[in-house]
Write a protein that holds these residues in place. Structure first.
Motif, short mmCIF file in Angstrom:
data_model
loop_
_atom_site.label_atom_id
_atom_site.label_comp_id
_atom_site.label_asym_id
_atom_site.label_seq_id
_atom_site.Cartn_x
_atom_site.Cartn_y
_atom_site.Cartn_z
N SER A 190 0.85 -1.29 -0.18
CA SER A 190 -0.06 -0.10 -0.03
C SER A 190 0.94 1.23 -0.07
O SER A 190 0.62 2.38 -0.75
N ALA A 191 1.88 1.04 0.75
CA ALA A 191 2.60 2.39 0.74
C ALA A 191 3.64 2.58 -0.36
O ALA A 191 3.70 3.53 -0.84
N GLY B 265 4.18 3.20 -3.81
CA GLY B 265 3.20 2.96 -5.20
C GLY B 265 3.58 4.36 -6.08
O GLY B 265 4.82 4.59 -6.06
N LEU B 266 2.59 4.75 -6.69
CA LEU B 266 3.10 6.00 -7.52
C LEU B 266 3.65 7.20 -6.63
O LEU B 266 4.32 7.99 -7.05
N GLY B 267 3.23 7.26 -5.34
CA GLY B 267 3.73 7.96 -4.60
C GLY B 267 5.35 8.14 -4.44
O GLY B 267 5.74 9.08 -4.34
N TYR C 234 -5.57 9.01 -8.60
CA TYR C 234 -4.41 8.26 -8.63
C TYR C 234 -4.80 7.19 -9.58
O TYR C 234 -3.92 6.66 -10.44
N PHE D 175 1.33 11.01 2.14
CA PHE D 175 0.72 10.03 1.08
C PHE D 175 1.59 9.01 1.09
O PHE D 175 0.91 7.94 0.65
N THR D 176 2.82 9.12 1.01
CA THR D 176 3.78 7.82 0.56
C THR D 176 3.49 6.90 1.42
O THR D 176 3.74 5.73 1.21
N SER E 120 0.72 6.21 3.07
CA SER E 120 -0.51 5.76 3.17
C SER E 120 -1.03 5.92 4.33
O SER E 120 -2.05 5.20 4.81
N LEU F 128 -6.48 2.31 -0.84
CA LEU F 128 -7.39 3.42 -0.79
C LEU F 128 -8.72 3.08 -0.81
O LEU F 128 -9.51 4.16 -0.13
N1 PHE Z 1 1.09 5.35 -0.48
C1 PHE Z 1 0.68 5.18 -1.87
C2 PHE Z 1 1.61 5.54 -2.61
O1 PHE Z 1 2.76 6.15 -2.46
C3 PHE Z 1 -0.74 6.10 -2.00
C4 PHE Z 1 -1.59 5.73 -0.97
C5 PHE Z 1 -2.00 6.75 -0.03
C6 PHE Z 1 -2.04 4.47 -0.78
C7 PHE Z 1 -2.98 6.51 0.99
C8 PHE Z 1 -3.15 4.12 0.38
C9 PHE Z 1 -3.43 5.38 1.13
O2 PHE Z 1 1.52 5.50 -4.01
#
Ligand code: PHE
Length: 460
Positions: free
Chosen positions: A31-32, A34-36, A118, A239-240, A242, A337
């Protein structure tokens, strides 16, 4: 109200449980990461001048991110329900108020808003799988790669299609439930992505501008920093990781009693931060060696990486693999999310997981068109922060997540009694005390101050 009290007095979750500690760590990491990390971190660091921004981001990750993440997991595991019901239940149980449920609801809403844009960017990655595989980027010039992205951004139909496809994939996994759906998706993705980033790092080290990239990322120039960019760095940390919206709380609800929350959090924070820094180390040298702009915005990785990969031997192959992995990373984040909203619908409105996934996913899908059009039809219709996409991004990352994090830290640090939190965190020791200072003092004050000064600056 659904009853989920187990015979021994400990609650269990309606949605099942992670099969092992590793499964939980992988799911949270999935989850953490990702695109972030790979799309967003480089471009916001680029827009905010690099070094000083990165430093603030790292401080936020450690001083605010870590205690908030631990708080979220412990709240989730104690309540074992969806974030709205968990906050309501624990609020009462700890002698405060049912109204803490609104903090949970804020998170559900943030998840819906975030996923709406996203998913659009995740759609770009899907599209780039196909472009890569068809050899578009092989030996392409910087100008060609930039033109390709511009053409894609103005293609409303194609962008709508891939956004739809990505939401379909997300709904599909979430409908299948915790064990069958979520676990399987993350087991191989994170290690594979890490490996791919290392390959790219090797390339970028030899690209000629590695030093310039490192300097940009790690030499802080504080004249480039203002309260707006400090808020952006804090938002990026939330964000990154999560955190701040209940995704990790929802995952915590499926965590077995005996798993160490501290160990799991530290692993996830370390993995997530390393991947972001790695992405920066791959991207900025390429930006400089190819004469691109570090502040190119959301398109940055869609320019640099295809360009670099296209020049490598076996470029089409590696580029395809890279975008497949990035899509996977986005997919496992999207699940986080949407999960709070889905779990809430299941528990509160007695929906099946499938129905809930379709309803929440459908709403997100519709909202997503606001972001699709932000890059073409509505790109000049700008208010406040810019397009619909820009505003959603600002509202969620820079306001809703920090605010959610503030509530979570205050709740775990001040509302929950010492016994409850010590029980979840494995007893009172030095690490426990460090968490408690973080959750009671450092995180709330830090978040409050950054929000305060940044908002004051906007208003003034
Ligand atoms: N952490 C994810 C990312 O970096 C985005 C995200 C935010 C996922 C909040 C879940 C909750 O891409």
């Amino acid at each position: 109200m659904l009853s989920n009290q187990a015979g021994d007095g400990k609650r269990t979750s309606l949605h099942g449980q992670w099969s092992s500690k590793l499964a939980f760590v992988l799911a949270v990491t999935g989850s953490a990461v990702g695109l972030g990390n790979i799309w967003k971190f480089p471009y916001v660091a680029g827009e905010n001048g690099g070094g000083a921004f990165v430093l603030v981001y790292l401080v936020c990750v450690i001083a605010i991110g870590m205690p908030v993440m631990m708080s979220e997991i412990l709240i989730g595991r104690r309540g074992r329900r969806n974030p709205v019901a968990t906050m309501e239940l624990l609020g009462q149980e700890e002698g405060s108020s049912k109204n803490w449920r609104y903090a949970g609801l804020l998170g559900v809403l943030a998840g819906i808003f975030i996923l709406s844009y996203y998913s659009v960017i995740a759609g770009w990655t899907l599209s780039y799988i196909v472009k890569s595989a068809s050899g578009v980027f092989v030996d392409a010039s910087a100008a060609k790669v930039v033109a390709e992205l511009e053409a894609f951004k103005s293609n409303t139909a194609q962008m709508s299609l891939v956004h739809t496809l990505f939401m379909g994939l997300t709904i599909f996994v979430v409908a299948r439930g915790v064990e069958r759906g979520l676990e399987q998706a993350v087991k191989f993705m994170v290690p594979a992505l890490l490996l791919m980033m290392l390959v790219l790092l090797g390339y970028s080290i030899t690209s000629g501008s590695f030093g310039a990239g490192v300097e940009f990322l790690f030499t802080p120039d504080f004249s480039k920093l203002n309260w707006g960019s400090v808020l952006e760095a804090m938002g990026q940390a939330f964000f990154t990781l999560s955190i701040g919206m209940g995704a990790i709380m929802a995952y915590g609800a499926y965590l077995p009693e005996e798993t160490s929350i501290m160990g799991a959090s530290a692993t996830v924070v370390a993995a997530d931060t390393s991947i972001a820094i790695l992405a920066g180390l791959v991207i900025f040298p390429l930006v400089f060696s190819n004469g691109l702009q570090p502040d190119a915005g959301p398109g940055l990785v869609f320019q640099t990486l295809p360009l670099a990969l296209g020049q490598m031997p076996g470029g089409a192959f590696f580029s395809t693999i890279f975008f497949i992995l990035l899509s996977f990373a986005a997919w496992t984040s999207a699940i986080g999310l949407i999960e709070p909203g889905v779990a809430w619908l299941v528990e509160h409105f007695n929906k099946t997981r499938k129905e809930a996934a379709i309803i929440v996913g459908g709403v997100i899908w519709l909202l997503g068109f606001g972001s699709v059009f932000s890059f073409n039809l509505w790109k000049d219709a700008t208010v406040f922060q810019g397009t619909v996409f820009d505003n959603l991004d600002f509202l969620t990352n820079q306001l809703m997540l920090p605010l959610g994090g503030l509530f979570i830290a205050v709740f775990a640090g001040w509302v929950m009694c010492r016994n409850s939190t010590a029980d979840e965190l494995g007893g009172a020791g030095t690490a426990y005390s460090a968490w408690r200072i973080g959750a009671r003092v450092v995180a709330p004050i830090g978040i409050f101050l950054v929000l305060f000064f940044a908002i004051k600056n906007v208003v003034a």
